[in-house]
Design a protein around this motif. Structure first.
Motif, mmCIF file in Angstrom:
data_model
loop_
_atom_site.group_PDB
_atom_site.id
_atom_site.type_symbol
_atom_site.label_atom_id
_atom_site.label_comp_id
_atom_site.label_asym_id
_atom_site.label_seq_id
_atom_site.Cartn_x
_atom_site.Cartn_y
_atom_site.Cartn_z
ATOM 1 N N ASP A 194 -1.173 -1.699 18.190
ATOM 2 C CA ASP A 194 -2.092 -0.568 18.284
ATOM 3 C C ASP A 194 -3.064 -0.542 17.108
ATOM 4 O O ASP A 194 -4.221 -0.144 17.253
ATOM 5 N N GLN A 195 -2.597 -0.951 15.926
ATOM 6 C CA GLN A 195 -3.511 -1.048 14.790
ATOM 7 C C GLN A 195 -4.621 -2.049 15.079
ATOM 8 O O GLN A 195 -5.803 -1.785 14.815
ATOM 9 N N GLN A 196 -4.242 -3.175 15.662
ATOM 10 C CA GLN A 196 -5.230 -4.216 15.935
ATOM 11 C C GLN A 196 -6.229 -3.783 17.000
ATOM 12 O O GLN A 196 -7.355 -4.280 17.028
ATOM 13 N N THR A 214 1.770 5.250 11.656
ATOM 14 C CA THR A 214 2.496 5.700 12.850
ATOM 15 C C THR A 214 2.220 4.797 14.045
ATOM 16 O O THR A 214 2.798 5.012 15.117
ATOM 17 N N LEU A 215 1.335 3.803 13.859
ATOM 18 C CA LEU A 215 0.960 2.918 14.963
ATOM 19 C C LEU A 215 1.698 1.589 14.861
ATOM 20 O O LEU A 215 2.015 1.117 13.772
ATOM 21 N N ARG A 253 0.838 -1.192 0.000
ATOM 22 C CA ARG A 253 0.000 0.000 0.000
ATOM 23 C C ARG A 253 0.875 1.245 0.000
ATOM 24 O O ARG A 253 1.880 1.309 0.705
ATOM 25 N N GLN A 254 0.503 2.214 -0.791
ATOM 26 C CA GLN A 254 1.141 3.522 -0.781
ATOM 27 C C GLN A 254 0.076 4.574 -0.500
ATOM 28 O O GLN A 254 -1.092 4.394 -0.847
ATOM 29 N N GLY A 255 0.474 5.676 0.121
ATOM 30 C CA GLY A 255 -0.485 6.696 0.496
ATOM 31 C C GLY A 255 -0.812 6.608 1.983
ATOM 32 O O GLY A 255 -0.199 5.847 2.740
ATOM 33 N N THR A 256 -1.802 7.388 2.414
ATOM 34 C CA THR A 256 -2.117 7.530 3.837
ATOM 35 C C THR A 256 -3.515 7.006 4.144
ATOM 36 O O THR A 256 -4.460 7.262 3.409
ATOM 37 N N VAL A 257 -3.604 6.266 5.267
ATOM 38 C CA VAL A 257 -4.889 5.809 5.791
ATOM 39 C C VAL A 257 -5.024 6.320 7.216
ATOM 40 O O VAL A 257 -4.155 6.057 8.056
ATOM 41 N N ARG A 258 -6.087 7.063 7.494
ATOM 42 C CA ARG A 258 -6.362 7.549 8.848
ATOM 43 C C ARG A 258 -7.684 6.969 9.321
ATOM 44 O O ARG A 258 -8.709 7.095 8.651
ATOM 45 N N ILE A 259 -7.645 6.338 10.477
ATOM 46 C CA ILE A 259 -8.830 5.773 11.113
ATOM 47 C C ILE A 259 -9.064 6.528 12.408
ATOM 48 O O ILE A 259 -8.167 6.587 13.263
ATOM 49 N N VAL A 260 -10.236 7.127 12.548
ATOM 50 C CA VAL A 260 -10.585 8.032 13.663
ATOM 51 C C VAL A 260 -9.428 8.989 13.954
ATOM 52 O O VAL A 260 -9.054 9.212 15.112
ATOM 53 N N GLY A 261 -8.880 9.559 12.888
ATOM 54 C CA GLY A 261 -7.840 10.581 12.998
ATOM 55 C C GLY A 261 -6.435 10.059 13.172
ATOM 56 O O GLY A 261 -5.475 10.853 13.177
ATOM 57 N N GLN A 262 -6.246 8.762 13.288
ATOM 58 C CA GLN A 262 -4.912 8.201 13.527
ATOM 59 C C GLN A 262 -4.325 7.627 12.240
ATOM 60 O O GLN A 262 -4.949 6.776 11.597
ATOM 61 N N ASP A 263 -3.147 8.105 11.890
ATOM 62 C CA ASP A 263 -2.426 7.578 10.732
ATOM 63 C C ASP A 263 -1.911 6.193 11.097
ATOM 64 O O ASP A 263 -1.070 6.051 11.998
ATOM 65 N N ILE A 264 -2.415 5.156 10.428
ATOM 66 C CA ILE A 264 -2.077 3.797 10.853
ATOM 67 C C ILE A 264 -0.603 3.474 10.643
ATOM 68 O O ILE A 264 -0.078 2.551 11.276
#
Length: 468
Positions: free
Chosen positions: A78-80, A73-74, A60-71
Motif C-alpha cells: 500500500d505504501q508503494q 499503518t500501511l 526512522r522515528q516519528g510520524t509521516v503522513r502522505i495525503v492524510g495516511q500514516d505510512i
C-alpha cells in the motif's frame, strides 16, 4: 487547507546515534519548501525516510503522513501504491532512477502509461513534449549511458514528474546543469509547487531563492533556522546561513593566477581534434596545449562535448580526427579523471577502504598519506568502512578526489568535480585543486557549468559551442 505531507517529530537514528534531530513540518497544496545545507547535513536522509528507503541500519522515528495516511499503518504494497500517484521522488543520482537498457523517451512514456493509464501513442507524445521542454528533444532514442550527467539529470526529472503526483520530492535536482537549465528546472519546480506541494533539497542558494516559498536551513542533522525565502536569504539570522550565501562562486576571490612568463614543460598537446556524436559535430580542428601546473577551464552547455574532449585527451574515447601527444616517460596512471558522476569511479561490491587499499597496493603508495588527505577534504576516516551507496554524493566525490591525489597525477581531468558539493565544500575543494596544481606541478583541465567558478580558479578558458 488539507495537508498533503506531514512530518511529526521525524528523526533518523543509527543504533544509539541520532543522525537527524526531530523535525516537524506540513506541506499543503500550493506550498514550496526548500531544505538548504551543506553535504552531510542530513537533507537526503530526510527524503529517504519519507519514502521509506532508508538503508539499514538507519531507522526512522516519528510520524509521516502522505495525503492524510500514516505510512506506518500501511502495508509495504500500500505504501508503494502512493508512489507515482501521490508522491514522487527525484533522487540525487539520476542513474538510480533510470533503466540503463531503456531509451530515454520510453523511460518517460512508461510513467504515463503505468501511472496515468495513457495509451502508448498518447504517452509517447507527452514524453516527447517533456523532453523538448528540457532541451532533450533529439535525445529520445539514446540510452542513459549515452547521455552526459546533466542530460541524465533532466531525463530523470521528466520521469519523476510525469506521473502527476501531488507531492514532488526533489533531491539536488539541478546539480551538474548549466545556469540556463538550472533556472529552467527551478522554474518548473516553482510551477509544480503552485499545483501541488514541492519539497526540494539543495545546496544551491540561487535555486532556493528562485523556487521561493519557505526555506529550512540544516547543518549536522539539526535545523538551524527557517522562514520565508526572500526574508531569510535577504537577512539571515544564523551565521551559518550567511556563510552559505557568501560561499557561492561569484563571491569568491580569485584563488590563483598562473605566472604566464614562467617556462613549464608541456604535459599534453591536442592537434586538430574532431568528434561527431549522433550525426552532430561537437568540435573540429581543435588545438590545445596544457603545461605543468596550469589550470585550463572548459565551459559550455550540457551535451556540447566537454566530457568527450577530456575523455579523448585521456585515451578513453577515440577522436574522429586529430591526435593527442603526451609527455614522454610518464606512467599512464599519472593521467587521471575525476568523474562528474562519482559512482562511475567506484566498484559497488567492495568497501571504500578496500578500494583505497587496492590502489595503494597496486602502485606501492604510502598508506599514511590517506588520513591527512581525508582531513583536508573534511571527510571522516569512518566513511571508509562503508559501501559506496552508504555515503552521500558529495562525500563520494571528495573520496574520489582523495584517491586521485594519492597517485600524484601530472594531469587531472576534473569533470564537474564540485557539481555535487555544497558551496562551502566546493570552495574548499576548488582551492585544494589549485594548490595541487601549484605545489605538485599538476596540470588540471577543469570542466564546469559555472562561469564564475572557472573565472575565479582557471588561468585560461576554452569555450565549446553548441553541436553543429
Amino acid at each position: 487547507m488539507t495537508a498533503l505531507l506531514q512530518l511529526e517529530n521525524l528523526s533518523i537514528v543509527a543504533g544509539d546515534s541520532v543522525l537527524v534531530e526531530p523535525i516537524s513540518l506540513t506541506l499543503a497544496k500550493g506550498q514550496r519548501l526548500t531544505i538548504l545545507g551543506e553535504t552531510g547535513a542530513g537533507k537526503s536522509l530526510l527524503i529517504q525516510a519519507i519514502m521509506g528507503l532508508l538503508p539499514p541500519p538507519l531507522r526512522r522515528q516519528g510520524t509521516v503522513r502522505i495525503v492524510g495516511q500514516d505510512i506506518d499503518t500501511l502495508s509495504r504494497k500500500d505504501q508503494q501504491r502512493l508512489w507515482g500517484h501521490h508522491i514522487s521522488m527525484l533522487p540525487q543520482e539520476p542513474w538510480y532512477s533510470l533503466d540503463p537498457l531503456m531509451r530515454s523517451q520510453q523511460q518517460v512514456a512508461e510513467v504515463y502509461e503505468c501511472v496515468q493509464q495513457e495509451r502508448p501513442d498518447q504517452a509517447n507524445v507527452k514524453a516527447q513534449r517533456d523532453l523538448v521542454g528540457v532541451g532533450l528533444g533529439e535525445a529520445g532514442h539514446r540510452l542513459p549511458g549515452q547521455l552526459s550527467g546533466g542530460m541524465a539529470q533532466r531525463l530523470a526529472f521528466c520521469a519523476a514528474t510525469a506521473g502527476g503526483a501531488e507531492i514532488v520530492l526533489a533531491d539536488e535536482p539541478t546539480k551538474g546543469l548549466d545556469i540556463s537549465r538550472r533556472d529552467y528546472i527551478a522554474a518548473l519546480l516553482r510551477q509544480k509547487g503552485e499545483d501541488g506541494a514541492v519539497l526540494t533539497i539543495t545546496h544551491d542558494v540561487e535555486v532556493a531563492r528562485q523556487i521561493g516559498g519557505t526555506i529550512m536551513v540544516m547543518r549536522n542533522g539539526r535545523l538551524v533556522e527557517q522562514g520565508n525565502a526572500e526574508s531569510l536569504l535577504g537577512a539571515p539570522s544564523a551565521g551559518y546561513t550567511q556563510e552559505l550565501i557568501n560561499a557561492a562562486p561569484e563571491s569568491w576571490p580569485s584563488v590563483r593566477r598562473h605566472q604566464p612568463n614562467v617556462s613549464r614543460a608541456t604535459v599534453l598537446e591536442a592537434q586538430g581534434l574532431e568528434k561527431t556524436r549522433g550525426g552532430k559535430t561537437l568540435f573540429k580542428e581543435l588545438d590545445l596545449v596544457i603545461n605543468q601546473g596550469e589550470i585550463v577551464g572548459i565551459t559550455g552547455d550540457s551535451g556540447c562535448g566537454k566530457s568527450s574532449l577530456g575523455d579523448i585527451l585521456l585515451g578513453l574515447l577515440p577522436a574522429d580526427k586529430g591526435r593527442v601527444v603526451r609527455a614522454p616517460g610518464v606512467a599512464p596512471y599519472k593521467y587521471l579523471k575525476l568523474y562528474q558522476d562519482p559512482l562511475a569511479a567506484f566498484a559497488s561490491a567492495a568497501s571504500l577502504k578496500q578500494l583505497f587499499d587496492d590502489v595503494i597496493r597496486l602502485h606501492g603508495l604510502d598508506a599514511r598519506k590517506v588520513p591527512p588527505l581525508l582531513e583536508q577534504l573534511r571527510l571522516s576516516p569512518a566513511l571508509l568502512d562503508r559501501a559506496v551507496h552508504e555515503v552521500s554524493g558529495g562525500e563520494l566525490q571528495r573520496l574520489a578526489i582523495a584517491r586521485a591525489l594519492l597517485l600524484e597525477p601530472v594531469f587531472l581531468f576534473a569533470d564537474e568535480p564540485v557539481s555535487r558539493l555544497d558551496p562551502i565544500t566546493a570552495r574548499e575543494v576548488a582551492l585544494l585543486l589549485t594548490q595541487v596544481a601549484t605545489e605538485h606541478n599538476c596540470a588540471v583541465l577543469l570542466v564546469s557549468h559555472d562561469p564564475y567558478l572557472v573565472e575565479k580558479t582557471c588561468d585560461r578558458t576554452l569555450a565549446l559551442g553548441a553541436p553543429e
